[in-house]
Design an enzyme around this catalytic site. Structure first.
Site, mmCIF file in Angstrom:
data_model
loop_
_atom_site.group_PDB
_atom_site.id
_atom_site.type_symbol
_atom_site.label_atom_id
_atom_site.label_comp_id
_atom_site.label_asym_id
_atom_site.label_seq_id
_atom_site.Cartn_x
_atom_site.Cartn_y
_atom_site.Cartn_z
ATOM 1 N N HIS A 1 -11.661 -4.190 -2.770
ATOM 2 C CA HIS A 1 -11.032 -3.379 -3.825
ATOM 3 C C HIS A 1 -10.310 -4.222 -4.872
ATOM 4 O O HIS A 1 -9.106 -4.068 -5.106
ATOM 5 C CB HIS A 1 -10.041 -2.374 -3.224
ATOM 6 C CG HIS A 1 -10.645 -1.469 -2.202
ATOM 7 N ND1 HIS A 1 -9.917 -0.556 -1.483
ATOM 8 C CD2 HIS A 1 -11.934 -1.336 -1.759
ATOM 9 C CE1 HIS A 1 -10.717 0.094 -0.648
ATOM 10 N NE2 HIS A 1 -11.947 -0.370 -0.805
ATOM 11 N N GLU B 1 -16.146 9.269 -7.107
ATOM 12 C CA GLU B 1 -15.755 10.065 -8.265
ATOM 13 C C GLU B 1 -16.217 9.454 -9.589
ATOM 14 O O GLU B 1 -16.374 8.237 -9.701
ATOM 15 C CB GLU B 1 -14.225 10.181 -8.331
ATOM 16 C CG GLU B 1 -13.564 10.756 -7.105
ATOM 17 C CD GLU B 1 -12.042 10.679 -7.151
ATOM 18 O OE1 GLU B 1 -11.409 11.108 -6.175
ATOM 19 O OE2 GLU B 1 -11.482 10.188 -8.172
ATOM 20 N N GLN C 1 -0.781 2.108 -1.231
ATOM 21 C CA GLN C 1 0.473 2.496 -1.877
ATOM 22 C C GLN C 1 0.636 1.859 -3.258
ATOM 23 O O GLN C 1 1.391 2.361 -4.101
ATOM 24 C CB GLN C 1 1.662 2.135 -0.984
ATOM 25 C CG GLN C 1 1.667 2.884 0.341
ATOM 26 C CD GLN C 1 1.603 4.391 0.180
ATOM 27 O OE1 GLN C 1 2.352 4.970 -0.612
ATOM 28 N NE2 GLN C 1 0.706 5.030 0.920
ATOM 29 N N TYR D 1 -4.355 9.780 -10.943
ATOM 30 C CA TYR D 1 -5.614 10.229 -10.377
ATOM 31 C C TYR D 1 -5.588 10.410 -8.856
ATOM 32 O O TYR D 1 -6.619 10.598 -8.232
ATOM 33 C CB TYR D 1 -6.744 9.309 -10.863
ATOM 34 C CG TYR D 1 -6.991 9.615 -12.333
ATOM 35 C CD1 TYR D 1 -7.952 10.534 -12.713
ATOM 36 C CD2 TYR D 1 -6.167 9.076 -13.312
ATOM 37 C CE1 TYR D 1 -8.121 10.888 -14.037
ATOM 38 C CE2 TYR D 1 -6.317 9.433 -14.643
ATOM 39 C CZ TYR D 1 -7.295 10.336 -15.000
ATOM 40 O OH TYR D 1 -7.442 10.713 -16.315
#
Length: 348
Positions: free
Chosen positions: A142, A228, A166, A238
């Site tokens: 990521h 998405e 987080q 989001y």
């Protein structure tokens, strides 16, 4: 009359069994399929991003080799060298590329962080390196990495939350965000919080594209359930990690498209012919997402499913075609003869 009606119904049934659909079965603006893909270049290694130069050549980044190559439309490849300071690891390495005039912008994983740097391009030589943004969180997963210039002239960057979910909700962190900046790396005028942050609450964005009305769209990897496509609003939250897919929580912006994660794992994205074109890694297909005049999405259509393996990069070329890059050598794919490759596709 009854006999005539029976004949007509039999004819309609035969047409359906032969794969002929009525107009109501065809998604708006997606009635015609793209043209047959053609190889532009083969033998690359994990091409992550593609950006076109004013003359029509493209710059392509290779994630794991940290190499930038120049690819001509006829397939000739020239290496511009290996970017020093890149430390490929997991999903990190040399990722995004964007071009403005003679300036080249790169997003890469360094020893401790992800960075955005700027170079000057002279012929086939990159020089005058300047680090614009440091401290973007880096992880084995990521890392985001997409760079693109918007119609407003500012540079946008997509980042990931590196598995620390987080970070996405922390507005003082650069992880799990879309950033917007000047060519010198300063917050762009009008940014909603006076910082680099343009939107937040993202898990891992790897695709950015604008429609002719200037609306920004972004792809986002889900965790276990929903991937998405989002219509991005300045200052929008989001939802990650509170929401995956649609949540209908007024605090968060809902996506305009969702897929199951095995259908997509959406990476690069481009706009062409009234549609968004989304590269799917795990889904191993090119998604066409027709857009309505208000920016909402019609029914997505899968193209080239399982034909080329993992797809990561999608960019609109100056001649109106799409250049699409495979990612079968990234450790998660099954390389085929000629991989990795860049394909040219006529959208229609």
């Amino acid at each position: 009359m009854r006999k005539l009606l029976t004949i007509m119904l039999m004819a309609m049934s035969t047409a359906c069994s032969n794969g002929l659909a009525s107009d109501g079965d065809v998604p708006p603006t997606a009635t015609g399929g793209p043209g047959e893909p053609k190889d532009v270049v083969t033998g690359l290694s994990v091409p992550w991003a593609i950006a076109f130069l004013p003359g029509g050549d493209a710059l392509v980044t290779e994630r794991d080799s940290a190499r930038v190559v120049r690819v001509r439309p006829d397939g000739k490849v020239t290496s511009l060298g290996t970017i020093s300071g890149v430390r490929p690891e997991g999903e990190g390495g040399l990722m995004g590329v964007a071009v403005k005039d003679e300036q080249v912008f790169l997003y890469y994983s360094a020893e401790q962080d992800n960075r955005i740097v700027r170079y000057r391009l002279s012929g086939d030589r990159l020089s005058d390196e300047r680090v614009l943004v440091r401290g973007i969180p880096k992880g084995g997963i990521h890392n985001g990495g997409r760079l693109a210039f918007g119609p407003d002239g500012y540079l946008y960057a997509a980042t990931g939350e590196t598995g620390d979910d987080q970070l996405a909700q922390q507005r003082d962190s650069l992880g799990g965000k879309i950033l917007r900046m000047t060519v010198d790396g300063a917050p762009a005028p009008g940014n909603p919080f006076g910082t680099l942050v343009y939107s937040y609450g993202h898990r891992n964005v790897q695709g950015l594209a604008w429609d002719p009305s200037g609306r920004l769209y972004a792809t986002e990897f889900g965790q276990n359930t929903y991937d998405e496509v989002n219509l991005i609003k300045a200052g929008g939250n989001y939802g990650w990690p509170e929401v995956e897919g649609r949540g209908d929580d007024p605090r968060f912006v809902n996506p305009i498209v969702t897929w199951t994660t095995d259908e997509a794992s959406p990476s690069g994205m481009a706009y062409a012919k009234d549609s968004l074109w989304v590269a799917a890694l795990r889904g191993e297909r090119l998604w066409q997402v027709p857009l309505k005049p208000d920016g909402s999405a019609g029914e997505p259509v899968a193209r080239f499913t399982d034909r080329y393996g993992r797809l990561r990069a999608v960019t609109s070329a100056p001649d109106g075609t799409l250049w699409v890059g495979t990612s079968n050598k990234d450790g998660r794919g099954s390389p085929r003869p000629g991989d990795d490759r860049i394909l040219s596709i006529i959208p229609s």
